[in-house]
Design a protein around this motif. Structure first.
Motif, PDB file in Angstrom:
ATOM      1  N   HIS A   1       0.837  10.985  61.374  1.00 54.56           N
ATOM      2  CA  HIS A   1       1.636   9.914  60.744  1.00 54.56           C
ATOM      3  C   HIS A   1       3.138  10.121  60.898  1.00 54.56           C
ATOM      4  N   SER A   2       3.539  11.075  61.732  1.00 56.33           N
ATOM      5  CA  SER A   2       4.981  11.133  61.994  1.00 56.33           C
ATOM      6  C   SER A   2       5.294  10.053  63.031  1.00 56.33           C
ATOM      7  N   LEU A   3       6.544   9.631  63.047  1.00 53.35           N
ATOM      8  CA  LEU A   3       6.946   8.517  63.898  1.00 53.35           C
ATOM      9  C   LEU A   3       8.162   8.917  64.721  1.00 53.35           C
ATOM     10  N   ILE A   4       8.034   8.774  66.047  1.00 56.56           N
ATOM     11  CA  ILE A   4       9.197   9.030  66.912  1.00 56.56           C
ATOM     12  C   ILE A   4       9.874   7.686  67.168  1.00 56.56           C
ATOM     13  N   VAL A   5      11.171   7.628  66.880  1.00 58.14           N
ATOM     14  CA  VAL A   5      11.890   6.364  67.120  1.00 58.14           C
ATOM     15  C   VAL A   5      13.070   6.627  68.035  1.00 58.14           C
ATOM     16  N   GLU A   6      13.340   5.674  68.898  1.00 55.86           N
ATOM     17  CA  GLU A   6      14.585   5.740  69.647  1.00 55.86           C
ATOM     18  C   GLU A   6      15.691   5.245  68.720  1.00 55.86           C
ATOM     19  N   THR A   7      16.906   5.702  69.004  1.00 54.06           N
ATOM     20  CA  THR A   7      17.962   5.541  68.001  1.00 54.06           C
ATOM     21  C   THR A   7      18.632   4.164  67.981  1.00 54.06           C
ATOM     22  N   GLY A   8      18.116   3.231  68.777  1.00 55.76           N
ATOM     23  CA  GLY A   8      18.634   1.867  68.665  1.00 55.76           C
ATOM     24  C   GLY A   8      17.944   1.075  67.571  1.00 55.76           C
TER      25      GLY A   8
ATOM     26  N   THR B   1      19.292  10.501  70.865  1.00 57.69           N
ATOM     27  CA  THR B   1      18.581   9.378  71.486  1.00 57.69           C
ATOM     28  C   THR B   1      17.175   9.187  70.909  1.00 57.69           C
ATOM     29  N   LYS B   2      16.629  10.266  70.337  1.00 60.53           N
ATOM     30  CA  LYS B   2      15.295  10.151  69.727  1.00 60.53           C
ATOM     31  C   LYS B   2      15.266  10.933  68.435  1.00 60.53           C
ATOM     32  N   MET B   3      14.509  10.407  67.476  1.00 64.75           N
ATOM     33  CA  MET B   3      14.346  11.103  66.200  1.00 64.75           C
ATOM     34  C   MET B   3      12.866  11.056  65.827  1.00 64.75           C
ATOM     35  N   LYS B   4      12.350  12.195  65.379  1.00 66.82           N
ATOM     36  CA  LYS B   4      10.964  12.204  64.894  1.00 66.82           C
ATOM     37  C   LYS B   4      10.995  12.380  63.380  1.00 66.82           C
ATOM     38  N   PHE B   5      10.331  11.464  62.672  1.00 69.94           N
ATOM     39  CA  PHE B   5      10.345  11.492  61.214  1.00 69.94           C
ATOM     40  C   PHE B   5       8.964  11.737  60.637  1.00 69.94           C
ATOM     41  N   ARG B   6       8.939  12.509  59.576  1.00 68.01           N
ATOM     42  CA  ARG B   6       7.756  12.557  58.727  1.00 68.01           C
ATOM     43  C   ARG B   6       7.738  11.238  57.951  1.00 68.01           C
ATOM     44  N   THR B   7       6.567  10.647  57.734  1.00 70.46           N
ATOM     45  CA  THR B   7       6.504   9.439  56.893  1.00 70.46           C
ATOM     46  C   THR B   7       5.578   9.718  55.704  1.00 70.46           C
ATOM     47  N   TYR B   8       5.575   8.810  54.738  1.00 71.72           N
ATOM     48  CA  TYR B   8       4.833   9.019  53.492  1.00 71.72           C
ATOM     49  C   TYR B   8       3.959   7.795  53.207  1.00 71.72           C
ATOM     50  N   GLN B   9       2.917   8.028  52.421  1.00 69.91           N
ATOM     51  CA  GLN B   9       2.061   6.923  51.976  1.00 69.91           C
ATOM     52  C   GLN B   9       2.909   5.929  51.175  1.00 69.91           C
ATOM     53  N   ALA B  10       2.849   4.670  51.545  1.00 63.06           N
ATOM     54  CA  ALA B  10       3.656   3.661  50.834  1.00 63.06           C
ATOM     55  C   ALA B  10       3.061   3.386  49.459  1.00 63.06           C
ATOM     56  N   PRO B  11       3.894   3.140  48.458  1.00 61.71           N
ATOM     57  CA  PRO B  11       3.359   2.790  47.142  1.00 61.71           C
ATOM     58  C   PRO B  11       2.738   1.388  47.169  1.00 61.71           C
ATOM     59  N   ASN B  12       1.916   1.093  46.160  1.00 58.49           N
ATOM     60  CA  ASN B  12       1.210  -0.196  46.150  1.00 58.49           C
ATOM     61  C   ASN B  12       2.072  -1.355  45.695  1.00 58.49           C
ATOM     62  N   PHE B  13       3.092  -1.035  44.924  1.00 57.70           N
ATOM     63  CA  PHE B  13       3.926  -2.135  44.415  1.00 57.70           C
ATOM     64  C   PHE B  13       5.361  -1.660  44.234  1.00 57.70           C
ATOM     65  N   PHE B  14       6.227  -2.606  43.971  1.00 54.60           N
ATOM     66  CA  PHE B  14       7.649  -2.314  43.763  1.00 54.60           C
ATOM     67  C   PHE B  14       8.122  -3.303  42.710  1.00 54.60           C
ATOM     68  N   GLN B  15       8.868  -2.783  41.747  1.00 50.31           N
ATOM     69  CA  GLN B  15       9.273  -3.644  40.635  1.00 50.31           C
ATOM     70  C   GLN B  15      10.764  -3.489  40.375  1.00 50.31           C
ATOM     71  N   ALA B  16      11.422  -4.607  40.069  1.00 49.18           N
ATOM     72  CA  ALA B  16      12.872  -4.558  39.815  1.00 49.18           C
ATOM     73  C   ALA B  16      13.181  -5.085  38.413  1.00 49.18           C
ATOM     74  N   TYR B  17      14.056  -4.366  37.728  1.00 47.81           N
ATOM     75  CA  TYR B  17      14.513  -4.744  36.395  1.00 47.81           C
ATOM     76  C   TYR B  17      16.010  -5.038  36.507  1.00 47.81           C
ATOM     77  N   ARG B  18      16.449  -6.112  35.856  1.00 40.75           N
ATOM     78  CA  ARG B  18      17.882  -6.447  35.970  1.00 40.75           C
ATOM     79  C   ARG B  18      18.475  -6.786  34.622  1.00 40.75           C
ATOM     80  N   CYS B  19      19.700  -6.312  34.382  1.00 42.32           N
ATOM     81  CA  CYS B  19      20.468  -6.739  33.210  1.00 42.32           C
ATOM     82  C   CYS B  19      21.785  -7.299  33.719  1.00 42.32           C
ATOM     83  N   LYS B  20      22.248  -8.366  33.113  1.00 43.47           N
ATOM     84  CA  LYS B  20      23.523  -8.971  33.529  1.00 43.47           C
ATOM     85  C   LYS B  20      24.443  -9.088  32.320  1.00 43.47           C
ATOM     86  N   ALA B  21      25.727  -8.912  32.542  1.00 48.08           N
ATOM     87  CA  ALA B  21      26.718  -9.133  31.474  1.00 48.08           C
ATOM     88  C   ALA B  21      27.912  -9.841  32.103  1.00 48.08           C
ATOM     89  N   TYR B  22      28.458 -10.815  31.366  1.00 46.05           N
ATOM     90  CA  TYR B  22      29.502 -11.675  31.929  1.00 46.05           C
ATOM     91  C   TYR B  22      30.806 -11.552  31.149  1.00 46.05           C
TER      92      TYR B  22
END
Ligand SMILES: Cc1cc2nc3c(=O)[nH]c(=O)nc-3n(C[C@H](O)[C@H](O)[C@H](O)COP(=O)(O)OP(=O)(O)OC[C@H]3O[C@@H](n4cnc5c(N)ncnc54)[C@H](O)[C@@H]3O)c2cc1C
Length: 487
Positions: free
Chosen positions: A143-150, A237-258
């Motif tokens: 599951h490692s991924l070799i990518v060219e740097t472009g 010109t090339k990079m090899k990366f370790r990758t990880y199991q992706a999580p099942n979900f992603f959640q965002a919390y927001r607070c705003k002040a004006y």
């Protein structure tokens, strides 16, 4: 390449080059009465013209239609005109580009995603080695991924997410993986999986003479490219990366002040700092003060969200509006953070890495009141910390800021060049306040041409190590930009 086809152009340059080489050699041998052995040595040292094959490299100058396209950078504030642009398609093409630069005695500037805040991937008088067309990716069985740097980030996400894999990196779609990783690289997943460079397992690099290096394991060159590799001593010109199991979900919390006053913004900032301390490593938080309006973003991708909810509730109580987003599939959620994908006018820079709020307490009133009263100025603080602060990762990289759990930045965006001067003046005023207050540690990927002690600010205790690598890989300072490492 208006008037020639690719092969004609390559031949033309090669022929021109041979002429130059013959002239140089003859000239040198006429001048010196050295022994044959010394002459041989001399000849070896004289750069020769490489053969430029169109499958490896295309060379452009101002008159070429492609040149205009290739000078575009994400920051419209910089419109530079290099003498040559070498569009490279292979590592051999990069070797040839560097050899051509040596032959012509041109400085070399490197460009991948073109997102440098300060235009460090272009120049007015040298050769740009542009690797942005190098976009191959190759999965390995582990599951490692070799990518060219472009490759840019959205191309990586498009490749990885359908396979349920992730790499901890940034969020903006068009940022280059190369520039981001070589300076460190952080984002939503970094507190759990470390900086982007911490997942870098091996690289292919072309040095200032055009030699190829394959580096992995405990290599000092690989280590130097984890936080100190941006356009300093080689072209990756090339990079090899370790990758990880992706999580099942992603959640965002927001607070705003004006319509914030300095006092209220400061209270919100203090609260933000206090509660970030108890966030789980799967969470990320940002405090974004845009003029008088504040947005706090907290993200998380695990069901351990007690610290997240505590922070959200504390901020909600003193904000004007608060929302919890639904648990979304990762790919769709990440797209909402892709940001602007076309060139814009802007000035962004690091506003310091901090240990905690007390480090900025003495200047923050001044900073906030300037941000609140200036049109288009944004002050942002982001969380680092978690597993970024790992002793094992520290040993294998030159990123010197691991013990700082907070990274801040100043930003300003505008539409017309006429707005630039006033924006930059306000920007500088805030920077001066931080500087006077002793804030000196800065993230290399958020550079500023005006940072006075930029080498120590970016590289800290690793500077001597990096200078050593520069000496080894690029002693003639062929590869450079206004803040590159010098021997
Ligand atoms: C909109 C935006 C969002 C961002 N978001 C994040 C974020 O979430 N996280 C984060 O960590 N950073 C972020 N950054 C900062 C980003 O990491 C840096 O700007 C990074 O250097 C960009 O890399 P690039 O390849 O796109 O840029 P380029 O301009 O191509 O290069 C940047 C620098 O790296 C050098 N370089 C590029 N390619 C190579 C190579 N192949 N070999 C050697 N040197 C090379 C260049 O010479 C230059 O000095 C963001 C920047 C922008 C503009």
């Amino acid at each position: 390449m208006s008037n020639y086809n690719r092969r004609d152009f390559a031949k033309l340059v090669v022929l021109g080059g041979i002429g130059y080489t013959v002239f140089s050699c003859t000239d040198a041998s006429k001048k010196s009465k050295s022994t044959p052995t010394e002459t041989e040595k001399e000849k070896e040292a004289i750069p020769t013209m490489p053969e430029l094959l169109p499958e490896n490299i295309k060379l452009y100058q101002k008159a070429d239609a492609e040149y205009q396209e290739l000078t575009v950078r994400f920051n419209k504030r910089f419109q530079q005109s290099p003498t040559y642009i070498a569009q490279c398609f292979t590592t051999q093409g990069v070797v040839d580009a560097v050899k051509f630069a040596n032959f012509k005695d041109l400085k070399v500037v490197v460009k991948s995603g073109g997102h440098s805040f300060e235009g460090f991937s272009s120049t007015n008088d040298g050769l740009v080695v542009d690797v942005s067309a190098m976009k191959k990716m190759e999965w390995k069985p582990d599951h490692s991924l070799i990518v060219e740097t472009g490759c840019i980030l959205k191309e990586l996400y498009n490749e990885m997410l359908p396979k349920q894999r992730i790499l901890p990196s940034g969020s903006c779609a068009t940022v280059g993986i190369a520039g981001l990783t070589l300076g460190g690289g952080y984002g939503f997943f970094s507190r759990k999986y470390g900086l982007t460079c911490d997942s870098l397992q091996s690289i292919t690099l072309v040095d200032g003479k055009g030699n190829i290096h394959h580096e992995s394991g405990t290599s000092a060159i690989l280590k130097a490219c984890k936080g100190g590799g941006n356009g300093n001593f080689g072209i990756v010109t090339k990079m090899k990366f370790r990758t990880y199991q992706a999580p099942n979900f992603f959640q965002a919390y927001r607070c705003k002040a004006y319509k914030l006053t300095t006092e209220r913004a400061k209270e919100l900032l203090q609260t933000w700092f206090r509660y970030t301390k108890n966030l789980p490593n799967t969470a990320f938080a940002a405090f974004v003060l845009n003029g008088k309006t504040l947005t706090v973003l907290i993200t998380n991708y695990s069901s351990d969200n007690k610290g997240v909810l505590d922070m959200y509730n504390a901020l909600k109580a003193i904000s004007d509006k608060a929302t919890i987003g639904s648990k979304r599939p990762l790919a769709r959620a990440l797209q909402t953070f892709y940001g602007v994908q076309h060139p814009i006018y802007f000035k962004n820079a690091c506003a310091g890495l901090y240990k905690d709020f007390t480090q900025i307490e003495g200047c923050i009133d001044d900073v906030i009141s300037k941000v609140i009263s200036s049109r288009g100025l944004i002050y942002q603080v982001n969380t680092l910390g978690g597993n970024i602060n790992s002793a094992a990762a520290e040993k294998r990289s030159v990123f010197p800021h691991r013990s700082y759990p907070y990274l801040s930045e100043l930003q300003s965006y505008w539409d017309k060049p006429s707005q630039e001067a006033s924006r930059l003046a306000a920007f500088k005023e805030v920077q001066d306040r931080f500087y006077k207050h002793g804030i000196r540690a800065h993230y290399r990927n958020y550079p500023d041409i005006n940072f006075k002690d930029f080498e120590t600010s970016y590289y800290g205790k690793y500077l001597p190590e990096l200078k050593q690598i520069k000496k080894q890989l690029d002693p003639d300072n062929r590869i450079q930009h206004p803040q590159s490492i010098t021997v």
